[in-house]
Scaffold this active site. Structure first.
Site, PDB file in Angstrom:
ATOM      1  N   GLY A  50       0.734  -1.189  -0.122  1.00  0.00           N
ATOM      2  CA  GLY A  50      -0.032  -0.038   0.185  1.00  0.00           C
ATOM      3  C   GLY A  50       0.596   1.273   0.053  1.00  0.00           C
ATOM      4  O   GLY A  50       1.925   1.212  -0.527  1.00  0.00           O
ATOM      5  N   GLU A 114       3.174  -2.140   8.340  1.00  0.00           N
ATOM      6  CA  GLU A 114       4.605  -2.775   7.967  1.00  0.00           C
ATOM      7  C   GLU A 114       5.707  -2.466   8.808  1.00  0.00           C
ATOM      8  O   GLU A 114       5.697  -1.575   9.722  1.00  0.00           O
ATOM      9  CB  GLU A 114       4.643  -2.169   6.776  1.00  0.00           C
ATOM     10  CG  GLU A 114       3.610  -2.810   5.657  1.00  0.00           C
ATOM     11  CD  GLU A 114       3.696  -2.398   4.053  1.00  0.00           C
ATOM     12  OE1 GLU A 114       4.681  -1.360   3.758  1.00  0.00           O
ATOM     13  OE2 GLU A 114       2.929  -3.127   3.333  1.00  0.00           O
ATOM     14  N   HIS A 238      14.107  -7.568  -0.272  1.00  0.00           N
ATOM     15  CA  HIS A 238      12.878  -7.663   0.456  1.00  0.00           C
ATOM     16  C   HIS A 238      12.962  -9.137   1.021  1.00  0.00           C
ATOM     17  O   HIS A 238      13.297 -10.017   0.502  1.00  0.00           O
ATOM     18  CB  HIS A 238      11.373  -7.669  -0.756  1.00  0.00           C
ATOM     19  CG  HIS A 238      10.156  -7.452   0.068  1.00  0.00           C
ATOM     20  ND1 HIS A 238       9.633  -8.580   1.115  1.00  0.00           N
ATOM     21  CD2 HIS A 238       9.324  -6.598   0.205  1.00  0.00           C
ATOM     22  CE1 HIS A 238       8.510  -8.357   1.667  1.00  0.00           C
ATOM     23  NE2 HIS A 238       8.128  -6.866   1.063  1.00  0.00           N
ATOM     24  N   ARG A 285      13.406  -3.655   6.933  1.00  0.00           N
ATOM     25  CA  ARG A 285      13.786  -4.694   5.922  1.00  0.00           C
ATOM     26  C   ARG A 285      15.145  -5.434   5.884  1.00  0.00           C
ATOM     27  O   ARG A 285      15.459  -6.310   5.581  1.00  0.00           O
ATOM     28  CB  ARG A 285      13.461  -4.267   4.479  1.00  0.00           C
ATOM     29  CG  ARG A 285      12.051  -4.317   4.096  1.00  0.00           C
ATOM     30  CD  ARG A 285      11.735  -3.962   2.943  1.00  0.00           C
ATOM     31  NE  ARG A 285      10.314  -3.851   2.866  1.00  0.00           N
ATOM     32  CZ  ARG A 285       9.418  -3.188   2.006  1.00  0.00           C
ATOM     33  NH1 ARG A 285      10.125  -2.833   0.732  1.00  0.00           N
ATOM     34  NH2 ARG A 285       8.219  -3.110   2.032  1.00  0.00           N
ATOM     35  N   HIS A 346      14.412  -5.998  -4.489  1.00  0.00           N
ATOM     36  CA  HIS A 346      13.129  -5.461  -4.458  1.00  0.00           C
ATOM     37  C   HIS A 346      12.926  -3.857  -4.935  1.00  0.00           C
ATOM     38  O   HIS A 346      11.893  -3.555  -5.492  1.00  0.00           O
ATOM     39  CB  HIS A 346      12.404  -5.616  -3.016  1.00  0.00           C
ATOM     40  CG  HIS A 346      11.069  -5.054  -2.834  1.00  0.00           C
ATOM     41  ND1 HIS A 346       9.970  -5.440  -3.756  1.00  0.00           N
ATOM     42  CD2 HIS A 346      10.839  -4.062  -2.168  1.00  0.00           C
ATOM     43  CE1 HIS A 346       9.001  -5.021  -3.131  1.00  0.00           C
ATOM     44  NE2 HIS A 346       9.079  -4.133  -2.249  1.00  0.00           N
ATOM     45  N   ARG A 381      14.936   2.140   2.376  1.00  0.00           N
ATOM     46  CA  ARG A 381      13.610   2.732   2.035  1.00  0.00           C
ATOM     47  C   ARG A 381      12.693   2.213   3.007  1.00  0.00           C
ATOM     48  O   ARG A 381      12.545   0.977   3.371  1.00  0.00           O
ATOM     49  CB  ARG A 381      13.086   2.507   0.756  1.00  0.00           C
ATOM     50  CG  ARG A 381      11.711   2.993   0.477  1.00  0.00           C
ATOM     51  CD  ARG A 381      11.017   2.681  -0.708  1.00  0.00           C
ATOM     52  NE  ARG A 381      10.718   1.204  -0.881  1.00  0.00           N
ATOM     53  CZ  ARG A 381      10.079   0.263  -0.979  1.00  0.00           C
ATOM     54  NH1 ARG A 381       8.755   1.173  -0.969  1.00  0.00           N
ATOM     55  NH2 ARG A 381      10.055  -0.786  -1.230  1.00  0.00           N
TER      56      ARG A 381
HETATM   57  P1  FAD Z   1       7.191   1.747 -12.943  1.00  0.00           P
HETATM   58  O1  FAD Z   1       5.941   1.768 -12.082  1.00  0.00           O
HETATM   59  O2  FAD Z   1       8.224   0.890 -12.462  1.00  0.00           O
HETATM   60  O3  FAD Z   1       7.258   2.236 -14.107  1.00  0.00           O
HETATM   61  C1  FAD Z   1       8.302   2.487 -15.127  1.00  0.00           C
HETATM   62  C2  FAD Z   1       7.726   2.819 -16.350  1.00  0.00           C
HETATM   63  O4  FAD Z   1       8.964   3.185 -17.235  1.00  0.00           O
HETATM   64  C3  FAD Z   1       7.043   1.836 -17.061  1.00  0.00           C
HETATM   65  O5  FAD Z   1       6.004   2.461 -17.727  1.00  0.00           O
HETATM   66  C4  FAD Z   1       8.242   1.246 -18.198  1.00  0.00           C
HETATM   67  O6  FAD Z   1       7.535   0.794 -19.314  1.00  0.00           O
HETATM   68  C5  FAD Z   1       8.884   2.607 -18.397  1.00  0.00           C
HETATM   69  N1  FAD Z   1      10.166   2.622 -18.947  1.00  0.00           N
HETATM   70  C6  FAD Z   1      11.219   2.088 -18.374  1.00  0.00           C
HETATM   71  N2  FAD Z   1      12.379   2.007 -19.182  1.00  0.00           N
HETATM   72  C7  FAD Z   1      11.595   2.696 -20.304  1.00  0.00           C
HETATM   73  C8  FAD Z   1      12.728   2.794 -21.686  1.00  0.00           C
HETATM   74  N3  FAD Z   1      13.559   2.493 -21.880  1.00  0.00           N
HETATM   75  N4  FAD Z   1      11.994   3.080 -22.640  1.00  0.00           N
HETATM   76  C9  FAD Z   1      10.328   3.755 -22.384  1.00  0.00           C
HETATM   77  N5  FAD Z   1       9.739   3.401 -21.307  1.00  0.00           N
HETATM   78  C10 FAD Z   1      10.564   2.796 -20.242  1.00  0.00           C
HETATM   79  N6  FAD Z   1       6.046   0.591  -3.112  1.00  0.00           N
HETATM   80  C11 FAD Z   1       5.139   1.063  -2.053  1.00  0.00           C
HETATM   81  O7  FAD Z   1       5.061   2.132  -1.961  1.00  0.00           O
HETATM   82  N7  FAD Z   1       4.195   0.226  -1.515  1.00  0.00           N
HETATM   83  C12 FAD Z   1       4.063  -1.088  -1.899  1.00  0.00           C
HETATM   84  O8  FAD Z   1       3.278  -1.893  -1.623  1.00  0.00           O
HETATM   85  C13 FAD Z   1       4.955  -1.680  -2.888  1.00  0.00           C
HETATM   86  N8  FAD Z   1       4.826  -3.088  -3.310  1.00  0.00           N
HETATM   87  C14 FAD Z   1       5.806  -3.407  -4.136  1.00  0.00           C
HETATM   88  C15 FAD Z   1       5.687  -4.824  -4.787  1.00  0.00           C
HETATM   89  C16 FAD Z   1       6.314  -5.464  -5.773  1.00  0.00           C
HETATM   90  C17 FAD Z   1       6.219  -6.628  -6.097  1.00  0.00           C
HETATM   91  C18 FAD Z   1       7.321  -4.289  -6.224  1.00  0.00           C
HETATM   92  C19 FAD Z   1       8.173  -4.853  -7.266  1.00  0.00           C
HETATM   93  C20 FAD Z   1       7.522  -2.897  -5.865  1.00  0.00           C
HETATM   94  C21 FAD Z   1       6.677  -2.415  -4.858  1.00  0.00           C
HETATM   95  N9  FAD Z   1       6.741  -1.298  -4.590  1.00  0.00           N
HETATM   96  C22 FAD Z   1       5.925  -0.736  -3.424  1.00  0.00           C
HETATM   97  C23 FAD Z   1       7.645  -0.356  -5.077  1.00  0.00           C
HETATM   98  C24 FAD Z   1       6.825   0.546  -6.096  1.00  0.00           C
HETATM   99  O9  FAD Z   1       5.662  -0.397  -6.559  1.00  0.00           O
HETATM  100  C25 FAD Z   1       7.552   1.284  -6.977  1.00  0.00           C
HETATM  101  O10 FAD Z   1       8.820   1.713  -6.425  1.00  0.00           O
HETATM  102  C26 FAD Z   1       6.823   2.187  -7.734  1.00  0.00           C
HETATM  103  O11 FAD Z   1       5.627   1.619  -8.453  1.00  0.00           O
HETATM  104  C27 FAD Z   1       7.750   2.728  -9.095  1.00  0.00           C
HETATM  105  O12 FAD Z   1       7.108   3.567  -9.858  1.00  0.00           O
HETATM  106  P2  FAD Z   1       7.659   4.368 -10.917  1.00  0.00           P
HETATM  107  O13 FAD Z   1       6.499   5.456 -11.605  1.00  0.00           O
HETATM  108  O14 FAD Z   1       8.748   5.132 -10.645  1.00  0.00           O
HETATM  109  O15 FAD Z   1       8.216   3.233 -11.965  1.00  0.00           O
HETATM  110  C1  SIN Z   2       5.154  -5.111   0.496  1.00  0.00           C
HETATM  111  O1  SIN Z   2       3.929  -5.139   0.229  1.00  0.00           O
HETATM  112  O2  SIN Z   2       5.751  -5.693   1.226  1.00  0.00           O
HETATM  113  C2  SIN Z   2       6.017  -4.062  -0.410  1.00  0.00           C
HETATM  114  C3  SIN Z   2       5.935  -2.797   0.136  1.00  0.00           C
HETATM  115  C4  SIN Z   2       6.715  -1.910  -0.236  1.00  0.00           C
HETATM  116  O3  SIN Z   2       7.607  -2.417  -1.153  1.00  0.00           O
HETATM  117  O4  SIN Z   2       6.797  -0.758   0.067  1.00  0.00           O
END
Ligand code: FAD
Ligand code: SIN
Length: 528
Positions: A50, A114, A238, A285, A346, A381
């Site tokens: 979340g 968390e 993670h 973590r 992660h 983080r």
């Molecule tokens: P992203 O959502 O990763 O988007 C990246 C974008 O860049 C995509 O659209 C991709 O296509 C584009 N892109 C990349 N390279 C290129 C390129 N060369 N050319 C064109 N487009 C490109 N965080 C929390 O706060 N809470 C959580 O519960 C949580 N759970 C998580 C669970 C998992 C399994 C994971 C992996 C992460 C989690 N995180 C969580 C972390 C969080 O999801 C991410 O840090 C966050 O979503 C990143 O968002 P962003 O917009 O920076 O990038």
């Molecule tokens: C999780 O749900 O454990 C991921 C949360 C986060 O990466 O912030």
């Protein structure tokens, strides 16, 4: 190559950071958003736990700030932490307006807990928060006539002064070159401002919870164009990724521990976290991941167990419906059985250096989200602070662009992509081989516990692969795999160089050669 495709603002990335910026700009400007695959393929859609925000009676901004600083082991920028924490409740309210169906307890938002949080603070949509957020943002962006969403466009590099038809020496970023998966051609996109929102570099590691596209593209592009990159040694592992030989990257959310899940040794059922930290399973973590790593190595295990069966079937199914269903498909009934888990890469805490307006070192270039080092996370983080960072910095970058619009010059003519000296590749196997090699040595030599010797081994391998990849890039037409391999190697190099630079253990960087934490906390800043 066709004419440059022009917009006011170009955003690379359609996750939480990119779409937040787009939605904040679209009332005044024409915005183009590029994504390298499907629009929902980034980490955002995969987020489970979340979003952290102070909403519980008795909680305070000060508590959230302190928890963030404690997790960050003294390396956070306090003013940035304050800005993000204080803007969190408004960010949640805006997501609700966009239709994100957060869980409620009657009239109030349901908050889960968390690791590292002193209060219940995590708003969520069951255990699939990211999917709901991604859907709502995409729905709003698709409905906005000023936003053009372009999937399947793999950005190769930033177009800078070096690419101007008549060199101006201005140093501005003018747009990007991108490979279209649809036409198999390189296209030029220009704009007055470009925002990198490309996510993290998790796939530099063999085991990662991140999606396949997390190859550090934006970080590598920014570095090549001349931006400083900071704190890349702080890769977050993670503690609880599912251990399964077929399903390699399924996360078991930290909220399972938040709601009572316990870590145990398989066979004996011994609960080991109380021996490592008074906060037990809810320690930050880095501490939980290192404790699991320690027990796995000490006892020669493949995994440890995460057990929440004592909370009863109704509670488990109600709180974790997605994880319950996924595990049942794999013959694990989490209402009865413990879940086999291992730590996996992660989150990328480091990245492109930005200020509190999302500005990078280069005029015309902004960045937001996981590809950045904003000062929020420090050396580790705090859980659920990263989606929050995307919303706050996506908006901050948009506001700064809007406020400074008149100072952003329209892009001059940019040279087309030059393919005159390259041929089609006849040896794709090189890409696969190098990709696997990087991820394997990063896992083995640059993992949870490090040593100078192992880091030097990794650095040596990177040096060898550099020549091979550069040679390949110089002779063959680009493909999405080659673009990603080049960025993966650049990211690995930035991680290893940063890790070698840090002569102490702090937060996520733990080395047996310098086990103590230095008195003064200093960012690692690599200057191109
Ligand atoms: P992203 O959502 O990763 O988007 C990246 C974008 O860049 C995509 O659209 C991709 O296509 C584009 N892109 C990349 N390279 C290129 C390129 N060369 N050319 C064109 N487009 C490109 N965080 C929390 O706060 N809470 C959580 O519960 C949580 N759970 C998580 C669970 C998992 C399994 C994971 C992996 C992460 C989690 N995180 C969580 C972390 C969080 O999801 C991410 O840090 C966050 O979503 C990143 O968002 P962003 O917009 O920076 O990038
Ligand atoms: C999780 O749900 O454990 C991921 C949360 C986060 O990466 O912030």
């Amino acid at each position: 190559m066709a004419e440059a495709q022009q917009s006011d603002i170009l955003i690379i990335g359609s996750g939480a950071a990119g779409l937040t910026a787009a939605l904040n700009l679209a009332s005044r400007f024409k915005v183009t958003v590029l994504a390298k695959g499907r629009l929902d393929e980034g980490s955002t859609a995969w987020a489970q736990g979340g979003i952290a925000a102070v909403l519980e009676p008795g909680d305070s901004f000060e508590n959230h700030i302190e928890d963030t600083m404690i997790a960050g082991a003294g390396l956070n920028d306090r003013a940035t932490v304050e800005m993000v924490v204080e803007r969190a409740p408004a960010a949640i309210a805006r997501l609700e307006e966009l239709g994100v169906p957060f869980n409620h307890d009657g009239d109030t938002l349901h908050l889960t807990r968390e690791g590292g949080h002193s209060h219940r603070r995590i708003v969520h949509v069951d255990d699939a928060t990211g999917w709901a957020v991604q859907e709502a943002l995409l729905r709003a962006a698709a409905a906005n006539p000023n936003i053009t969403l372009v999937p399947d466009m793999v950005v190769i590099d930033l177009a800078t002064s070096r690419h101007e038809a008549r060199y101006s020496g201005a140093g501005n970023v003018r747009g990007v070159y991108a490979f279209s998966r649809k036409t198999n051609r390189v296209e030029l996109f220009t704009a007055r401002a470009t925002i990198l929102a490309t996510g993290g570099a998790g796939r530099t590691y063999l085991f990662s919870t991140a999606p396949r596209g997390a190859t550090g593209d934006g970080i590598a592009m920014a570095w090549r164009a001349g931006c400083r990159i900071s704190n890349m040694e702080f890769m977050q592992f993670h503690p609880t990724c599912l251990y399964n030989l077929e399903v390699k990257n399924f996360l078991i959310t930290e909220a399972v521990r938040g709601e009572g899940g316990q870590l145990k040794i398989p066979g004996t059922g011994h609960r080991f976290m109380p021996e490592f930290d008074p906060r037990e399973e809810l320690a930050p973590r880095d501490i939980v991941a290192r404790a699991i790593d320690h027990e796995i190595k000490r006892l020669g295990l493949d995994y440890v167990h995460l057990d929440i069966s004592h909370m009863g079937p109704d509670f488990v199914k109600q709180h974790f419906p997605t994880i319950y269903a996924r595990l049942l498909d794999l013959d694990i009934d989490m209402t009865r059985d413990p879940i086999p888990v291992v730590p996996a890469q992660h989150y990328t805490c480091g990245g492109i250096v930005i200020d509190r307006d999302g500005r990078t070192d280069l005029p015309g270039l902004y960045a937001a989200g996981e590809c950045t080092q904003s000062g929020l996370h420090g050396a580790n983080r705090l859980a659920s602070n990263s989606l929050l960072e995307c919303f706050v910095f996506g908006e901050a970058a948009a506001n700064h662009i809007a406020a400074c619009w008149d100072d952003l010059p329209p892009p001059p003519a940019i040279r087309p992509w030059d393919e005159s000296r390259v041929a089609d590749s006849d040896e794709e196997v090189v890409i696969k081989q190098n990709w696997t090699e990087i991820r394997r040595f990063m896992w083995n030599y640059v993992g949870i516990v490090r040593s100078t010797k192992r880091l030097e081994r990794a650095a040596h391998r990177i040096q060898m692969l550099r020549g091979e990849v550069a040679d390949y890039y110089g002779h063959f037409r680009v493909t999405p795999d080659l673009i990603e391999l080049r960025n993966l190697l650049e990211s690995a190099d930035l991680i290893v160089r940063s890790a070698l630079h840090r002569k102490e253990s702090r937060g996520l960087h733990y080395t047996i050669d310098y086990p103590d934490t230095a008195l003064v906390a200093v960012d690692t800043v690599l200057v191109p």
